[in-house]
Structure formats: structure tokens, C-alpha cells
Motif scaffolding. Structure first.
Motif, mmCIF file in Angstrom:
data_model
loop_
_atom_site.group_PDB
_atom_site.id
_atom_site.type_symbol
_atom_site.label_atom_id
_atom_site.label_comp_id
_atom_site.label_asym_id
_atom_site.label_seq_id
_atom_site.Cartn_x
_atom_site.Cartn_y
_atom_site.Cartn_z
ATOM 1 N N ASN A 400 1.376 -19.837 -6.121
ATOM 2 C CA ASN A 400 1.980 -18.795 -6.959
ATOM 3 C C ASN A 400 2.696 -17.736 -6.140
ATOM 4 O O ASN A 400 2.348 -17.489 -4.983
ATOM 5 C CB ASN A 400 0.905 -18.091 -7.797
ATOM 6 C CG ASN A 400 0.191 -19.026 -8.736
ATOM 7 O OD1 ASN A 400 -0.623 -19.843 -8.310
ATOM 8 N ND2 ASN A 400 0.474 -18.910 -10.024
ATOM 9 N N ALA A 401 3.655 -17.091 -6.774
ATOM 10 C CA ALA A 401 4.300 -15.932 -6.165
ATOM 11 C C ALA A 401 3.309 -14.783 -6.105
ATOM 12 O O ALA A 401 2.622 -14.483 -7.083
ATOM 13 C CB ALA A 401 5.517 -15.528 -6.983
ATOM 14 N N VAL A 402 3.217 -14.155 -4.939
ATOM 15 C CA VAL A 402 2.276 -13.048 -4.744
ATOM 16 C C VAL A 402 2.950 -11.738 -5.126
ATOM 17 O O VAL A 402 4.043 -11.417 -4.650
ATOM 18 C CB VAL A 402 1.786 -13.003 -3.289
ATOM 19 C CG1 VAL A 402 0.939 -11.753 -3.048
ATOM 20 C CG2 VAL A 402 0.985 -14.257 -2.968
ATOM 21 N N ASP A 410 -9.890 0.082 -0.238
ATOM 22 C CA ASP A 410 -8.825 1.078 -0.227
ATOM 23 C C ASP A 410 -8.656 1.629 -1.640
ATOM 24 O O ASP A 410 -8.122 0.959 -2.532
ATOM 25 C CB ASP A 410 -7.523 0.440 0.249
ATOM 26 C CG ASP A 410 -6.370 1.423 0.316
ATOM 27 O OD1 ASP A 410 -6.588 2.617 0.004
ATOM 28 O OD2 ASP A 410 -5.254 0.994 0.672
ATOM 29 N N THR A 411 -9.125 2.844 -1.860
ATOM 30 C CA THR A 411 -9.063 3.429 -3.207
ATOM 31 C C THR A 411 -7.622 3.608 -3.690
ATOM 32 O O THR A 411 -7.362 3.651 -4.891
ATOM 33 C CB THR A 411 -9.784 4.790 -3.234
ATOM 34 O OG1 THR A 411 -9.220 5.637 -2.237
ATOM 35 C CG2 THR A 411 -11.280 4.601 -2.979
ATOM 36 N N GLU A 412 -6.672 3.696 -2.752
ATOM 37 C CA GLU A 412 -5.262 3.843 -3.132
ATOM 38 C C GLU A 412 -4.596 2.487 -3.351
ATOM 39 O O GLU A 412 -3.455 2.423 -3.829
ATOM 40 C CB GLU A 412 -4.518 4.627 -2.055
ATOM 41 C CG GLU A 412 -5.030 6.050 -1.885
ATOM 42 C CD GLU A 412 -4.273 6.799 -0.794
ATOM 43 O OE1 GLU A 412 -3.189 6.320 -0.384
ATOM 44 O OE2 GLU A 412 -4.771 7.854 -0.361
ATOM 45 N N ARG A 413 -5.280 1.424 -2.978
ATOM 46 C CA ARG A 413 -4.798 0.049 -3.157
ATOM 47 C C ARG A 413 -3.379 -0.125 -2.602
ATOM 48 O O ARG A 413 -2.482 -0.661 -3.252
ATOM 49 C CB ARG A 413 -4.868 -0.366 -4.626
ATOM 50 C CG ARG A 413 -6.282 -0.336 -5.159
ATOM 51 C CD ARG A 413 -6.486 -1.133 -6.407
ATOM 52 N NE ARG A 413 -7.910 -1.368 -6.655
ATOM 53 C CZ ARG A 413 -8.398 -2.092 -7.654
ATOM 54 N NH1 ARG A 413 -7.580 -2.654 -8.522
ATOM 55 N NH2 ARG A 413 -9.697 -2.269 -7.800
ATOM 56 N N ARG A 414 -3.207 0.320 -1.365
ATOM 57 C CA ARG A 414 -1.914 0.173 -0.714
ATOM 58 C C ARG A 414 -1.629 -1.285 -0.399
ATOM 59 O O ARG A 414 -2.504 -2.024 0.042
ATOM 60 C CB ARG A 414 -1.891 1.010 0.566
ATOM 61 C CG ARG A 414 -1.844 2.520 0.323
ATOM 62 C CD ARG A 414 -2.194 3.303 1.551
ATOM 63 N NE ARG A 414 -3.605 3.122 1.922
ATOM 64 C CZ ARG A 414 -4.233 3.822 2.847
ATOM 65 N NH1 ARG A 414 -3.575 4.755 3.514
ATOM 66 N NH2 ARG A 414 -5.501 3.600 3.117
ATOM 67 N N ALA A 415 -0.388 -1.681 -0.603
ATOM 68 C CA ALA A 415 0.001 -3.078 -0.413
ATOM 69 C C ALA A 415 -0.036 -3.464 1.058
ATOM 70 O O ALA A 415 0.414 -2.710 1.935
ATOM 71 C CB ALA A 415 1.398 -3.307 -0.976
ATOM 72 N N LEU A 416 -0.584 -4.632 1.332
ATOM 73 C CA LEU A 416 -0.609 -5.187 2.688
ATOM 74 C C LEU A 416 0.575 -6.135 2.859
ATOM 75 O O LEU A 416 1.016 -6.772 1.895
ATOM 76 C CB LEU A 416 -1.917 -5.944 2.921
ATOM 77 C CG LEU A 416 -3.204 -5.129 2.807
ATOM 78 C CD1 LEU A 416 -4.426 -6.053 2.874
ATOM 79 C CD2 LEU A 416 -3.268 -4.080 3.910
ATOM 80 N N PRO A 417 1.094 -6.260 4.093
ATOM 81 C CA PRO A 417 2.211 -7.184 4.330
ATOM 82 C C PRO A 417 1.789 -8.630 4.063
ATOM 83 O O PRO A 417 0.735 -9.083 4.533
ATOM 84 C CB PRO A 417 2.534 -6.977 5.812
ATOM 85 C CG PRO A 417 1.972 -5.631 6.153
ATOM 86 C CD PRO A 417 0.756 -5.471 5.297
ATOM 87 N N GLU A 424 2.520 -23.908 0.201
ATOM 88 C CA GLU A 424 1.143 -23.778 -0.271
ATOM 89 C C GLU A 424 0.349 -22.653 0.382
ATOM 90 O O GLU A 424 -0.716 -22.288 -0.120
ATOM 91 C CB GLU A 424 0.387 -25.103 -0.071
ATOM 92 C CG GLU A 424 0.921 -26.237 -0.921
ATOM 93 C CD GLU A 424 -0.062 -27.397 -1.023
ATOM 94 O OE1 GLU A 424 -0.788 -27.641 -0.038
ATOM 95 O OE2 GLU A 424 -0.084 -28.055 -2.075
ATOM 96 N N ASP A 425 0.816 -22.101 1.471
ATOM 97 C CA ASP A 425 0.004 -21.147 2.232
ATOM 98 C C ASP A 425 0.726 -19.814 2.420
ATOM 99 O O ASP A 425 1.936 -19.776 2.646
ATOM 100 C CB ASP A 425 -0.341 -21.717 3.616
ATOM 101 C CG ASP A 425 -0.930 -23.128 3.522
ATOM 102 O OD1 ASP A 425 -1.755 -23.348 2.620
ATOM 103 O OD2 ASP A 425 -0.542 -23.991 4.331
ATOM 104 N N ILE A 426 -0.065 -18.732 2.337
ATOM 105 C CA ILE A 426 0.475 -17.400 2.619
ATOM 106 C C ILE A 426 -0.289 -16.799 3.784
ATOM 107 O O ILE A 426 -1.404 -17.244 4.119
ATOM 108 C CB ILE A 426 0.397 -16.463 1.399
ATOM 109 C CG1 ILE A 426 -1.071 -16.233 0.984
ATOM 110 C CG2 ILE A 426 1.215 -17.016 0.231
ATOM 111 C CD1 ILE A 426 -1.251 -15.146 -0.066
ATOM 112 N N VAL A 427 0.284 -15.770 4.386
ATOM 113 C CA VAL A 427 -0.351 -15.048 5.489
ATOM 114 C C VAL A 427 -0.355 -13.562 5.152
ATOM 115 O O VAL A 427 0.674 -13.003 4.756
ATOM 116 C CB VAL A 427 0.377 -15.279 6.825
ATOM 117 C CG1 VAL A 427 -0.306 -14.493 7.945
ATOM 118 C CG2 VAL A 427 0.411 -16.761 7.170
#
Length: 600
Positions: A400-402, A410-417, A424-427
């Protein structure tokens, strides 16, 4: 290999074949809804045995489970009854029990209303051998606990030992007072044709056990589930009688598998303290203790760490199971300090990460080497057991598209790279500051219906690739999985050339790996040679091959890691890893624990 006492947890009876199926009612999903949402619970083993703490007349009784005191020491009924006169439970506080469960994030509580010793830890109208009439405590702890659970929002559930009662003259287990009884380890076939044993036992069930189950369901309000035990000691018809008794009084009350055997009950059970499981059905439950015993045992200091408990819990959740951890209160009714400490540590983790627990379902990406995953709606939760030293977390199988990845801490839920490595695989670039955290969890929000592969990815950095025995598909007439309990997560009975273990995996490209076998082999009875091969799933072509000789490790359960060579994968694709015997020179080839492929 195991003490007899451990045979009473239905071990070996969780995957029976050719047993009559129960009709699943149309409202099965509705009945199971709260349980599937709850995911985690607290078991409480408390009884007369708790006051003894594993001792009798000043001597420690050799029993792994302290609640088996009466059986293991063969204490006469009249002497065991005398414990009740000392049972004051002066530190029992129902509200405190329910509150500790709630603060630990445990959503249901299973209370032992009657264990195998036959003493009712509640106000029973069926028998005066109970907490109110026989102890100086004189109160009904189950009534108080029912009220406390409702106030704290914890679902009350009840354990009831229906097949065994060492106090009752017609039940099973006690043959030192009642020599004509059915023995504690006698199977059904040994007594079913004995008219005296059968008729007296059926009298116990109909006049005592079934009425006590009925009163438990009538006196204490809505009960989440009736947790039965040792159902393999009953006939199918007798097990059915208990299911029907529950349904007749509280139709929405769940029944566990140990009411008889598969496929009975609303959900399946593992054996006691079984960290490695072959899951028998979609809905199932694993139960574990903080140390070894279920009831309080003064000398049992073999405590698990909170990390070990949480990892076992998460592993169960990732396989669509529920997890229940046990506390054995002391005879005075208090939780021991170590159990309180562990519950607090679990609660601290749950406060941060409960979104990755409640209402989650089976991992769609299998068992990555870095930990486990759970899923709920459009969020995949990544529970990290082993940190990637590279700082790059490869998440396998998610097509799926992330939309976003972030740390639950992280209470601010900041996006990670995040970037896509292939189809099939993401990093994910994971923050190093979380490295020392207790099992950090990352959430991955994705678009659309989940599209994922559960085939294991072969990692090329950060982690060894472990192909565990309990994850293997086995073939052949003798090869079997061991019990799955501690140090028994291996394959046994590798006795013929047709026996074979295999695993599916996926490679993202060309690579080279060092290979090791972890196994046990007895010096006198093991021997032979093995053949390890890799086949392409698409063409059937064998692309790698290793031959070797089994050597003794000192014993079947003296596991050793033996380097056996290396293999290469020629291109991306799906493969099958197969291990078989090329020759046999002893009673068995080996007890295989796992195969390890280390990136080279």
C-alpha cells in the motif's frame, strides 16, 4: 521429558482431528466482540494453597505449580480442610485487584472460583466447603470482585475446574483418600468402560460441578467467560453438558476450548506457559505466569522481566491471539511486590502503546527479524524487539501507499522519513533517541484495503534471518513439533528419510549468506547426514545446496549452533528452503531448533 503435573494443561490436545464439531451460532461474532477488542487480561490463582506457599508441614513440596500442593504431597482431605480455618485474607481488597488490572491495561480478569483442590473461593450454595462458611474471612471475595470490576470497567471472568476435584469422593484425582477413584493422570479410555468409576464420576458432574457452574452464572451478574480446565479428561458428551449449561444461563458468556478439546469452545487455548505455538484456529488465547507457578510459591523467584512478558504478549497478538498474564496472590490476599512491579511496568508501556494492542488483528507481514507487527483499520503497528543499527528499518511486504509513519511515543506524531525500496518493501528512518526505549512502536498509516505479503523477506543487513522450527511446514510420517514450552521449541522424531521441514522466503535480489544449524543431538542415539536445499518457487529449480554430517551436541536438548557453509541467491523472487535427511545412522537425525542465514 516433563514432570507429570505438567500434563494437566491439555498439552497435546489443542489440535485434535476427527472430533465432532459444535454448531456455531449466528451471533458468534457478536458474542466474541468484546474479547477480540480487549486482547489482554489478568489471571488470578488464589486458593487455600496460597496460604501454604508451596510448603506442607514445614517441608517444601516438589511441584512446579503450587496450586497442585494437595496432589503432589497427597494430603488427606481432612488435613487439607484444616487450612481453611487459618485463611483470614486480611489484606484482600477487591477494588485494589481490579484497579491494578486496569492500570496495567489488562481488560479482563479471570478469577479462580474453584481449582482442582475443590475449595470454593466464593459463597457456594451447592457445597459448604467454601470461603464464607469454612474460613474466618467469612466474606464472599467473588461478590466484592464482581462489584469492583464493574466499577473499574474490567470484564469479570471465572475459572472453574470442572473435570477434577480432589475433595469430592466421586471425582477425579484423589486416589489416596478414595482408592476407587479415577486417577489424576488417567485418560478417558482407562475408565469409560468401568461402570462404577463412570457412574460415580457422572454423579459428581451432574450433582456438583454443573450446579456450581449454574450458580456462578446466576449470582454474580454478567460474566465475560467461563474458563474451564482439563477438559481432555471428559467425554465429548460431558464437555457438551458444560457448554449447554453456560449457554442456558448466560447465552453471551464465552467458553474456552478446555471445556473439552478442539473444536469445542468459542476460542482456542495454548498450553500453560507455551511461548511457541502452532495456532489451531483464528481466535485463540495464550496464558503465562510472571515466574513458573500459577498459585503463590514462596521459593519461586524465576521471574520474567517485563520486556520478556511484553515480547511474548506482542508475539501472541501478532498471531491473532489474546494474552493473559497470571498473578498468584499470597494467602493474605495481597499481590506480591514483584508482581506489582511488573504490572506497573507493563502499565507504563501500555499507556504509550495501547493503540497497537486493543482491537488489533494478525500481522499481515509475517514475523520480521526486528520484532512483530499488529494491524487495526488502516494502521500497521511495528513493535521493535531488535533495533536496526543502520537506523534504517526495512518493513517487508506492505504494497500500500504509505500516508505517514510516526512513533507512538511521540505525542506530536511527527512524520518519519519513508521511502519505497521496491514494490513490496518500505524503509523508515527511525530516530536513534528511541533506541533505549522499552519496545518502541511505530505506526504506519496506509491508503486503501491492506495489500501485503506474509512471506519472510531475506534481510541483507542488520539482522540474521532465523527460520524457526515452529514456523516450518513439516512433512513425513514421524516428524513432529515439540511442546513449544521453554527450551522445547524444536522438531522431534526425525526418524525417516521422508521427513522434511520447509520454509518459504523472498529475496529482493542477489545475495550471499552464511548458514548455521541450531540443533541438539544425542551422542548415542543421533546420527546421519542432512541435505539443505533452496528451490525457486516459480521454476522449481534448485539454486543452492549444502550437504553435511550431524555431530553430537551432548544431548537432544543441548542445543548448539553449527556453521555449515554458505549459499547464494541468484535473483529476486520467492523461494523454498528445505531440510531433509540424506542418511540416518541412529534413532533420530536431530532435534532441530532453527536455521540461521547471516548476511555475508
Amino acid at each position: 521429558m516433563h514432570e507429570q503435573e505438567d500434563l494437566m494443561d491439555n498439552a497435546g490436545h489443542s489440535g485434535q482431528e476427527s472430533v465432532p464439531a459444535l454448531t456455531v451460532s449466528a451471533d458468534q461474532d457478536a458474542r466474541m466482540a468484546w474479547w477480540r477488542e480487549a486482547k489482554v487480561g489478568l489471571f488470578i490463582h488464589w486458593g487455600l494453597y496460597s496460604l501454604q506457599g508451596g510448603f506442607w508441614k514445614g517441608q517444601e513440596v516438589q511441584a512446579s505449580y503450587a496450586e497442585h500442593l494437595m496432589l503432589r504431597a497427597q494430603i488427606p482431605v481432612r488435613e487439607y480442610e484444616e487450612i481453611a480455618a487459618e485463611f483470614r485474607a486480611e489484606r484482600f481488597e477487591a477494588r485494589q485487584w481490579a484497579r491494578m488490572a486496569k492500570q496495567a491495561g489488562l481488560q479482563y480478569l479471570i478469577y479462580t472460583a474453584k481449582h482442582h483442590d475443590g475449595f470454593a473461593m466464593y459463597d457456594s450454595d451447592v457445597s459448604d466447603y467454601n470461603m464464607v462458611q469454612r474460613t474466618p474471612f467469612g466474606r464472599d471475595p467473588l461478590r466484592e470482585l464482581a462489584d469492583a470490576c464493574r466499577e473499574e470497567g474490567v470484564k469479570l471472568c471465572i475459572y472453574y475446574s470442572h473435570s477434577m476435584d480432589w475433595h469430592h469422593p466421586d471425582s477425579q484425582g484423589n486416589i489416596w483418600d478414595y482408592p476407587a477413584n479415577i486417577g489424576a493422570y488417567d485418560d478417558v479410555a482407562s475408565w469409560i468402560d468401568d461402570e462404577d468409576k463412570r457412574s460415580r464420576y457422572e454423579n459428581y458432574l451432574s450433582s456438583f460441578a454443573l450446579p456450581q457452574v449454574k450458580e456462578l452464572l446466576e449470582k454474580y451478574g454478567p460474566i465475560g467467560l467461563m474458563w474451564f480446565d482439563c477438559g481432555h479428561k471428559l467425554t465429548a458428551e460431558q464437555g457438551t453438558a458444560f457448554v449447554e449449561q453456560v449457554r442456558g444461563v448466560q447465552p453471551d458468556c464465552l467458553v474456552n476450548r478446555r471445556v473439552w478439546m478442539e473444536p469445542y469452545g468459542d476460542y482456542g487455548n495454548s498450553s500453560d506457559n507455551q511461548p511457541h505455538v502452532r495456532v489451531p484456529r483464528e481466535d485463540w488465547e495464550s496464558i503465562a505466569t510472571f515466574n513458573d507457578s500459577w498459585g503463590y510459591k514462596a521459593t519461586d523467584h524465576n521471574w520474567k522481566t517485563s520486556v520478556e512478558v511484553l515480547q511474548q504478549m506482542i508475539d501472541v497478538l501478532s498471531q491473532n491471539g489474546n494474552f493473559v498474564i497470571n498473578v498468584g496472590p499470597t494467602g493474605d490476599g495481597a499481590f506480591d511486590p514483584k508482581s506489582v512491579e511488573l504490572l506497573e511496568q507493563i502499565g507504563a508501556w501500555m499507556q504509550i502503546n495501547s493503540d497497537a494492542v486493543y482491537g488489533t488483528r494478525k500481522s499481515p507481514i509475517g514475523k520480521p527479524p526486528w520484532g512483530r507487527s499488529t494491524i487495526k483499520d488502516n494502521t500497521l503497528y511495528l513493535h521493535i524487539f531488535e533495533w536496526p543499527q543502520s537506523g534504517k528499518l526495512v518493513v517487508p511486504g506492505l504494497r500500500n501507499a504509505v500516508l505517514k509513519a510516526y512513533a507512538l511515543a511521540d505525542t506530536e506524531r511527527r512524520a518519519l522519513p519513508v521511502h519505497r525500496q521496491n514494490e513490496e518493501d518500505i524503509v523508515i528512518d527511525v530516530p536513534q533517541e528511541l533506541m533505549a526505549s522499552t519496545i518502541p512502536v511505530f505506526a504506519v498509516d496506509f491508503a486503501g484495503a491492506c495489500d501485503a505479503s506474509s512471506v519472510s523477506l531475506l534481510y541483507t543487513q542488520d539482522y540474521p534471518n532465523r527460520f524457526d522450527a515452529f514456523d516450518a511446514h513439516i512433512a513425513g510420517s514421524t516428524l513432529r513439533y515439540d511442546t513449544g514450552k521453554k527450551d522445547h521449541d524444536n522438531l522431534v522424531n526425525w526418524k525417516i528419510l521422508d521427513d522434511e521441514a520447509s520454509w518459504k522466503f523472498r529475496s529482493s535480489g542477489i545475495g550471499h549468506w552464511k548458514v548455521a544449524l541450531e540443533y541438539g543431538a544425542d551422542e548415542q542415539a543421533a546420527g546421519g547426514s542432512y541435505e539443505l536445499s533452496v528451490y525457486s518457487s516459480s521454476t522449481g529449480e534448485r539454486v543452492a545446496h549444502i550437504l553435511g554430517q550431524i555431530r553430537s551436541t551432548g544431548g537432544w536438548y543441548d542445543f548448539d549452533v553449527v556453521d555449515i557453509g554458505s549459499l547464494s541467491i541468484p535473483h529476486a523472487g520467492e523461494y523454498v528452503l528445505k531440510l531433509g535427511a540424506a542418511s540416518l545412522e541412529g534413532d533420530m537425525l536431530m532435534c532441530l531448533k532453527r536455521i540461521v542465514l547471516e548476511p555475508s
